[in-house]
Scaffold this motif. Structure first.
Motif, PDB file in Angstrom:
ATOM      1  N   TRP A  77       0.858  -1.185   0.000  1.00  0.00           N
ATOM      2  CA  TRP A  77       0.000   0.000   0.000  1.00  0.00           C
ATOM      3  C   TRP A  77       0.893   1.233   0.000  1.00  0.00           C
ATOM      4  N   LYS A  78       0.391   2.308  -0.523  1.00  0.00           N
ATOM      5  CA  LYS A  78       1.016   3.638  -0.574  1.00  0.00           C
ATOM      6  C   LYS A  78       2.038   3.771  -1.702  1.00  0.00           C
ATOM      7  N   LEU A 157      -6.204   4.635   4.881  1.00  0.00           N
ATOM      8  CA  LEU A 157      -5.559   5.169   3.684  1.00  0.00           C
ATOM      9  C   LEU A 157      -6.547   5.762   2.689  1.00  0.00           C
TER      10      LEU A 157
END
Length: 159
Positions: A77-78, A157
């Motif tokens: 993620w990210k 997120l």
């Protein structure tokens, strides 16, 4: 002299055997369901929002060699562009699950080298101490990658 027959020995209020069997199965099933519910909902994972947001990347993976900090990456993620195998430096032995899939908020320190992200609370608690910032630091930890933890990560997120 009276002879006793099987019908005269049976109390008038007793339930048929099939009804008692159904009742026993229902009670055992209910107890099993409650036990399963207790196991599934005990000690839920709670992610630290400040730590997740401060991380360069958040990964889900499995330890290839925990003492050396080698992790096989399954999901990212990210920032999705990281190697499939990374090394976690300065790995604390407390606060990081050593078995099963893990969620790790990481800070990049090299091409395939990372460290667990700490962080600072955005609204630190008010207290009388010599250094407010020291009291508001988030300890770097990892999390077991449960379904609920992944769901919570995605909510953090993508609010």
């Amino acid at each position: 002299m009276t002879e006793s027959t099987p019908e005269s020995n049976r109390p008038a209020s007793s339930a048929p055997v099939w009804l008692r069997a159904i009742l026993a199965v229902c009670v055992i099933g209910w107890i099993a369901w409650l036990a399963g519910l207790a196991v599934e909902t005990a000690n839920p994972v709670a992610l630290n929002r400040a730590q997740i947001l401060a991380a360069d990347v958040v990964v889900e993976g499995r330890w290839l060699d925990f003492p050396r900090g080698r992790l096989g990456v399954d999901r990212v993620w990210k920032r999705p562009m990281i190697p499939r195998e990374i090394t976690i430096r300065e790995l604390p032995f407390q606060g990081v699950p050593q078995e099963g899939p893990v969620l790790l908020p990481l800070t990049r320190i090299g091409k395939a080298d990372f460290r667990l992200t700490g962080g600072v609370l955005p609204n630190p608690p008010a207290f009388d101490g010599p250094d407010l910032r020291e009291g508001s630091k988030v300890r770097p930890i990892g999390y077991p990658a449960t379904i609920s933890a992944v769901r919570e990560l995605e909510q953090i997120l993508n609010p």
